[in-house]
Design an enzyme around this catalytic site. Structure first.
Site, PDB file in Angstrom:
ATOM      1  N   SER A 142       0.690  -1.123  -0.202  1.00  0.00           N
ATOM      2  CA  SER A 142      -0.076  -0.059  -0.024  1.00  0.00           C
ATOM      3  C   SER A 142       0.836   1.551  -0.092  1.00  0.00           C
ATOM      4  O   SER A 142       1.709   1.373   0.855  1.00  0.00           O
ATOM      5  CB  SER A 142      -1.056   0.086   1.129  1.00  0.00           C
ATOM      6  OG  SER A 142      -1.794   1.263   1.478  1.00  0.00           O
ATOM      7  N   TYR A 186      -2.771  -1.053   9.573  1.00  0.00           N
ATOM      8  CA  TYR A 186      -2.294  -0.941   8.673  1.00  0.00           C
ATOM      9  C   TYR A 186      -1.561  -0.442   7.788  1.00  0.00           C
ATOM     10  O   TYR A 186      -0.679  -1.712   7.446  1.00  0.00           O
ATOM     11  CB  TYR A 186      -4.177   0.102   7.342  1.00  0.00           C
ATOM     12  CG  TYR A 186      -3.364  -0.405   6.716  1.00  0.00           C
ATOM     13  CD1 TYR A 186      -4.219  -1.086   5.290  1.00  0.00           C
ATOM     14  CD2 TYR A 186      -3.112   0.756   5.473  1.00  0.00           C
ATOM     15  CE1 TYR A 186      -4.529  -1.632   4.781  1.00  0.00           C
ATOM     16  CE2 TYR A 186      -3.413   0.445   3.717  1.00  0.00           C
ATOM     17  CZ  TYR A 186      -4.129  -0.967   3.546  1.00  0.00           C
ATOM     18  OH  TYR A 186      -3.924  -1.003   2.093  1.00  0.00           O
TER      19      TYR A 186
END
Length: 195
Positions: free
Chosen positions: A86, A99
């Protein structure tokens, strides 16, 4: 075959099914992922933290571990492992500690595995998507303002479509990328140069 990627026994069973069904494994795309509520770090529960770590990091590790065993043992040996990272690992957002931390760790896992596995004909790479409109963003309850902020974060002025990320993974899975390993392929619409 549905499996809890954070559960070692479930992952072992999954890869046993792969071996029994296909006899070999040429490609693993570690794409399972989740986030936690967008709340301050001190308000996150241990359970919320652990759930994200179990899916995003432990799941990538366990699946790669089982894939490596198959890829090393098959004839001809070798294969490709692609981890879904990501842009948060490069340009984090507030209220995304679990995350972002797991996506940083997946980048390290990718590079370490690439160093260890190149001699076995196994290439390991990391796709780094930028803002992408997916079911995960829909489930997270993104507002129109959230989407507008995401659009504004890219010089291109929009979010990626999942198919655009898939095309990058297809490149890394193909013979066009035979000299590519340990790389982090940014598919971020320019977010990494824009913030």
């Amino acid at each position: 075959v549905p499996a809890d990627v954070g559960n070692p026994q479930a992952v072992e069973a999954l890869f046993a099914t792969v071996k029994d069904s296909f006899g070999r494994l040429d490609l693993l795309f570690n794409n399972a992922g989740m986030g936690a509520p967008a709340i301050p770090m001190e308000e996150l529960s241990y359970e919320q933290w652990k759930a994200v770590v179990d899916v995003n990091l432990t799941g990538s590790f366990l699946c790669a571990q089982q894939a490596i065993k198959l890829m090393k043992a098959q004839t001809p040996k070798g294969g490709r492992i692609i981890n879904n990272g990501s842009i948060s690992a490069h340009t984090p957002r507030p209220f995304s500690a679990p995350y972002t931390a797991t996506k940083h760790a997946v980048s390290g896992l990718t590079r370490t595995a690439a160093l260890e596995l190149g001699a076995h004909g196994i290439r390991v790479n990391n796709v780094i998507p930028g803002p992408t409109r997916t079911k995960m963003t829909e489930r997270a309850g993104w507002s129109d303002e959230d989407y507008e902020r995401a659009y504004a974060s890219t010089p291109i002025g929009r979010m990626a479509q999942p198919e655009e990320i898939a095309q990058s993974a297809l490149y890394l899975a193909s013979d066009a990328s035979t000299f590519t390993t340990g790389s982090a392929m940014l598919v971020d619409g320019g977010v990494s140069i824009h913030r």
